[in-house]
Design an enzyme around this catalytic site. Structure first.
Site, mmCIF file in Angstrom:
data_model
loop_
_atom_site.group_PDB
_atom_site.id
_atom_site.type_symbol
_atom_site.label_atom_id
_atom_site.label_comp_id
_atom_site.label_asym_id
_atom_site.label_seq_id
_atom_site.Cartn_x
_atom_site.Cartn_y
_atom_site.Cartn_z
ATOM 1 N N ASP A 179 0.876 -1.158 0.000
ATOM 2 C CA ASP A 179 0.000 0.000 0.000
ATOM 3 C C ASP A 179 0.930 1.229 0.000
ATOM 4 O OD1 ASP A 179 -2.334 1.621 0.517
ATOM 5 O OD2 ASP A 179 -1.661 1.735 2.595
ATOM 6 N N ASP A 229 -1.634 -0.427 6.080
ATOM 7 C CA ASP A 229 -1.771 0.257 7.374
ATOM 8 C C ASP A 229 -3.235 0.458 7.763
ATOM 9 O OD1 ASP A 229 -2.148 2.202 5.279
ATOM 10 O OD2 ASP A 229 -2.120 3.716 6.858
ATOM 11 N N GLY A 289 -7.326 5.053 2.993
ATOM 12 C CA GLY A 289 -7.471 3.878 2.140
ATOM 13 C C GLY A 289 -8.737 3.886 1.291
ATOM 14 N N SER A 315 -4.867 5.131 -4.519
ATOM 15 C CA SER A 315 -4.636 6.460 -5.079
ATOM 16 C C SER A 315 -4.311 6.464 -6.573
ATOM 17 C CB SER A 315 -3.483 7.138 -4.339
ATOM 18 O OG SER A 315 -3.182 8.360 -4.964
ATOM 19 N N ASP A 317 0.016 5.122 0.980
ATOM 20 C CA ASP A 317 -0.168 6.056 2.100
ATOM 21 C C ASP A 317 -0.142 5.298 3.425
ATOM 22 O OD1 ASP A 317 -0.801 8.283 3.638
ATOM 23 O OD2 ASP A 317 -2.951 7.953 3.411
ATOM 24 N N ARG A 327 -11.145 8.408 -3.799
ATOM 25 C CA ARG A 327 -11.446 9.844 -3.808
ATOM 26 C C ARG A 327 -12.944 10.114 -3.752
ATOM 27 N NH1 ARG A 327 -8.905 12.430 -8.825
ATOM 28 N NH2 ARG A 327 -7.184 11.185 -7.989
ATOM 29 N N ASN A 383 -2.998 8.924 -7.812
ATOM 30 C CA ASN A 383 -1.768 9.716 -7.875
ATOM 31 C C ASN A 383 -0.525 8.878 -7.562
ATOM 32 O OD1 ASN A 383 -2.839 12.480 -8.393
ATOM 33 N ND2 ASN A 383 -3.921 12.074 -6.484
HETATM 34 P P1 B16 Z 1 -6.383 9.780 -4.722
HETATM 35 P P2 B16 Z 1 -3.599 4.268 -0.005
HETATM 36 C C1 B16 Z 1 -5.392 6.255 -0.290
HETATM 37 O O1 B16 Z 1 -4.079 5.791 -0.343
HETATM 38 C C2 B16 Z 1 -5.504 7.289 0.813
HETATM 39 O O2 B16 Z 1 -5.275 6.681 2.077
HETATM 40 C C3 B16 Z 1 -6.896 7.874 0.807
HETATM 41 O O3 B16 Z 1 -7.018 8.847 1.816
HETATM 42 C C4 B16 Z 1 -7.186 8.475 -0.588
HETATM 43 O O4 B16 Z 1 -8.479 9.027 -0.647
HETATM 44 C C5 B16 Z 1 -7.005 7.398 -1.635
HETATM 45 O O5 B16 Z 1 -5.692 6.875 -1.554
HETATM 46 C C6 B16 Z 1 -7.286 7.906 -3.059
HETATM 47 O O6 B16 Z 1 -6.329 8.854 -3.406
HETATM 48 O O7 B16 Z 1 -7.378 10.866 -4.495
HETATM 49 O O8 B16 Z 1 -4.967 10.257 -4.826
HETATM 50 O O9 B16 Z 1 -6.774 8.889 -5.889
HETATM 51 O O10 B16 Z 1 -3.539 4.157 1.498
HETATM 52 O O11 B16 Z 1 -4.562 3.283 -0.638
HETATM 53 O O12 B16 Z 1 -2.242 4.239 -0.635
HETATM 54 MG MG MG Z 2 -2.779 3.182 3.443
#
Ligand code: B16
Ligand code: MG
Length: 214
Positions: free
Chosen positions: A8, A171, A45, A117, A10, A48, A119
């Site tokens: 993962d 996490d 996790g 994400s 974040d 968006r 991103n």
């Molecule tokens: P994005 P992970 C997640 O990351 C974040 O924990 C979560 O807060 C966020 O909304 C999600 O990615 C989507 O992100 O807006 O950049 O597409 O923990 O899955 O790495």
């Molecule tokens: Mg995470």
């Protein structure tokens, strides 16, 4: 025994939750909603658009916006978030991650990113680990987000590795659930009381000991 580690992003290899929080807080403010750090835990996790839904539900405003308007709000938050993470460098990579990747490569074990994400590719580039990663799952290409197993299954399928030879590292509770329902070995990063469904839990990523796992 294991041939693929799926990480993962974040909370496991870097920390973007503060930036997500600041960007959501600003967006929420613009539509008259107040959120705090405690509520932000519920967004970890989570995708968006699902994050936006949770914010609107929390404020009893789920029916105040059309689908098009929601998309515009989520896009606005993301533009703001993207600006914040542009400042990320190798310094933002958690301690121990680079060493762990090097050790995995020495053992011929593949490395994938299984993040919710969109991103993730940008962050992987900014964190300077592009050459270490064999595959980044595109969350837009899978049907269901975490806690569904889809993101983790996609990594195994794409790299042609059997489920029994995969380890997932997460996490968030929803992430551990996703790894377990994919049928993989789950490594939790954080509090073992919260991540009680994981097969093993470490406080931080740098505490992972490959000898324990192999
Ligand atoms: P994005 P992970 C997640 O990351 C974040 O924990 C979560 O807060 C966020 O909304 C999600 O990615 C989507 O992100 O807006 O950049 O597409 O923990 O899955 O790495
Ligand atoms: Mg995470």
């Amino acid at each position: 025994k294991y041939k693929l580690f799926i990480f993962d992003m974040d909370g496991v290899i870097t920390e973007t939750s503060e930036q997500h929080y600041q960007a959501w807080k600003q967006l929420a403010n613009e539509i008259g909603i107040e959120i705090d750090r405690k509520f932000n835990e519920k967004l970890k996790g989570v995708s968006r658009i699902e994050s936006l839904e949770r914010i609107l539900e929390y404020a009893n405003k789920a029916n105040d916006f059309t689908e098009d308007e929601k998309l515009e709000l989520a896009t606005r938050k993301n533009e703001n978030y993207k600006e914040m993470i542009l400042k990320f460098t190798e310094e933002n990579l958690f301690e121990g991650v680079k060493d762990l990747f090097d050790e995995l490569k020495k053992r011929n074990i593949k490395i994938a990113i299984g993040s919710a994400s969109k991103n993730a590719p940008t962050l992987v580039r900014l964190l300077g680990i592009e050459n270490d990663i064999d595959y980044i799952v595109n969350p837009a290409e899978v049907k269901r987000g975490k806690p569904a197993p889809d993101i983790f299954l996609k990594a195994a399928e794409h790299l042609g590795v059997d489920i029994s030879e995969c380890i997932g590292v997460e996490d968030a509770e929803a992430g551990i659930e996703a790894i377990k329902s994919a049928g993989m070995f789950a490594v939790g990063i954080g509090d073992s009381k919260v991540l009680n469904k994981a097969d093993i839990v470490y406080g931080e990523t740098k505490d992972i000991k490959l000898e324990d796992l192999m």
